[in-house]
Design a protein around this motif. Structure first.
Motif, mmCIF file in Angstrom:
data_model
loop_
_atom_site.group_PDB
_atom_site.id
_atom_site.type_symbol
_atom_site.label_atom_id
_atom_site.label_comp_id
_atom_site.label_asym_id
_atom_site.label_seq_id
_atom_site.Cartn_x
_atom_site.Cartn_y
_atom_site.Cartn_z
ATOM 1 N N PRO A 1 36.988 41.847 -22.016
ATOM 2 C CA PRO A 1 35.846 41.515 -21.157
ATOM 3 C C PRO A 1 35.849 42.360 -19.888
ATOM 4 N N GLN A 2 34.665 42.715 -19.463
ATOM 5 C CA GLN A 2 34.499 43.466 -18.227
ATOM 6 C C GLN A 2 34.079 42.482 -17.138
ATOM 7 N N ARG A 3 34.511 42.745 -15.943
ATOM 8 C CA ARG A 3 34.218 41.813 -14.850
ATOM 9 C C ARG A 3 33.737 42.598 -13.630
ATOM 10 N N ARG A 4 32.746 42.074 -12.962
ATOM 11 C CA ARG A 4 32.244 42.637 -11.705
ATOM 12 C C ARG A 4 32.716 41.701 -10.600
ATOM 13 N N TRP A 5 33.347 42.270 -9.589
ATOM 14 C CA TRP A 5 33.882 41.436 -8.502
ATOM 15 C C TRP A 5 33.813 42.175 -7.184
ATOM 16 N N HIS A 6 33.784 41.391 -6.099
ATOM 17 C CA HIS A 6 33.791 41.945 -4.746
ATOM 18 C C HIS A 6 35.212 41.867 -4.207
ATOM 19 N N CYS A 7 35.670 42.960 -3.650
ATOM 20 C CA CYS A 7 37.027 43.019 -3.098
ATOM 21 C C CYS A 7 37.141 42.049 -1.924
ATOM 22 N N PRO A 8 38.165 41.186 -1.935
ATOM 23 C CA PRO A 8 38.327 40.243 -0.827
ATOM 24 C C PRO A 8 38.741 40.923 0.479
ATOM 25 N N LEU B 1 32.124 46.487 -4.072
ATOM 26 C CA LEU B 1 31.794 46.001 -5.409
ATOM 27 C C LEU B 1 32.568 46.826 -6.428
ATOM 28 N N VAL B 2 33.367 46.168 -7.269
ATOM 29 C CA VAL B 2 34.178 46.840 -8.280
ATOM 30 C C VAL B 2 33.675 46.398 -9.648
ATOM 31 N N GLU B 3 33.323 47.357 -10.491
ATOM 32 C CA GLU B 3 32.799 47.049 -11.820
ATOM 33 C C GLU B 3 33.731 47.597 -12.894
ATOM 34 N N GLY B 4 33.577 47.074 -14.090
ATOM 35 C CA GLY B 4 34.350 47.560 -15.225
ATOM 36 C C GLY B 4 35.647 46.801 -15.379
ATOM 37 N N GLY B 5 36.606 47.430 -16.029
ATOM 38 C CA GLY B 5 37.868 46.781 -16.325
ATOM 39 C C GLY B 5 38.924 46.959 -15.269
ATOM 40 N N PHE B 6 38.528 47.277 -14.055
ATOM 41 C CA PHE B 6 39.498 47.528 -12.996
ATOM 42 C C PHE B 6 40.051 46.233 -12.418
ATOM 43 N N CYS C 1 40.390 50.226 -1.437
ATOM 44 C CA CYS C 1 41.508 49.851 -0.554
ATOM 45 C C CYS C 1 42.779 49.480 -1.316
ATOM 46 N N GLY C 2 42.702 49.322 -2.639
ATOM 47 C CA GLY C 2 43.884 49.018 -3.420
ATOM 48 C C GLY C 2 44.210 47.541 -3.552
ATOM 49 N N ALA C 3 43.362 46.669 -3.008
ATOM 50 C CA ALA C 3 43.610 45.232 -3.122
ATOM 51 C C ALA C 3 43.462 44.778 -4.564
ATOM 52 N N LEU C 4 44.219 43.764 -4.964
ATOM 53 C CA LEU C 4 44.165 43.243 -6.320
ATOM 54 C C LEU C 4 42.960 42.344 -6.516
ATOM 55 N N MET C 5 42.470 42.306 -7.758
ATOM 56 C CA MET C 5 41.329 41.459 -8.119
ATOM 57 C C MET C 5 41.704 39.997 -7.899
ATOM 58 N N PRO C 6 40.827 39.212 -7.287
ATOM 59 C CA PRO C 6 41.144 37.796 -7.091
ATOM 60 C C PRO C 6 41.112 37.045 -8.424
ATOM 61 N N PRO C 7 41.905 35.991 -8.558
ATOM 62 C CA PRO C 7 41.888 35.201 -9.796
ATOM 63 C C PRO C 7 40.547 34.490 -9.953
ATOM 64 N N LEU C 8 40.218 34.127 -11.171
ATOM 65 C CA LEU C 8 38.944 33.417 -11.433
ATOM 66 C C LEU C 8 38.943 32.039 -10.820
#
Length: 102
Positions: free
Chosen positions: A72-79, A84-89, A95-102
């Motif tokens: 699954p691909q997810r679109r998320w905003h860096c905390p 805005l980060v799109e795709g499988g990143f 900035c290198g911050a990790l994707m927040p948990p769901l």
């Protein structure tokens, strides 16, 4: 040994075989260097192949490969920076911050 599938390239073949082995399904890559003769042999015959050591793992192995092909691909905003980060990143490109948990 049982041939499971062909991979489009050596990198994916090696990755898939490693993931199958980690999942308890011993696998090897065959025809890894046959791409050098593509043209003298039909190109589809020169693709790397994934072989399972045990045929009883076939259904589980195919299910794992199907799941890998359809992640699954997810679109998320860096905390941290709001980018805005799109795709499988899983990490912000800005900035290198990790994707927040769901």
């Amino acid at each position: 040994m049982h041939r499971l599938t062909r991979a489009p390239n050596a990198a994916l073949a090696t990755l898939w075989a490693d993931l199958l082995c980690e999942g308890g399904m011993p696998a090897t890559v065959q025809r890894l260097y046959l791409s050098a003769v593509a043209g003298e042999l039909p190109p589809h015959e020169c693709l790397p192949e994934i072989w399972l050591d045990h045929v009883e793992h076939k259904e589980r192995a195919l299910a794992l490969l199907e799941a890998l092909r359809n992640l699954p691909q997810r679109r998320w905003h860096c905390p941290a920076c709001g980018e805005l980060v799109e795709g499988g990143f899983e990490q912000c490109w800005n900035c290198g911050a990790l994707m927040p948990p769901l």
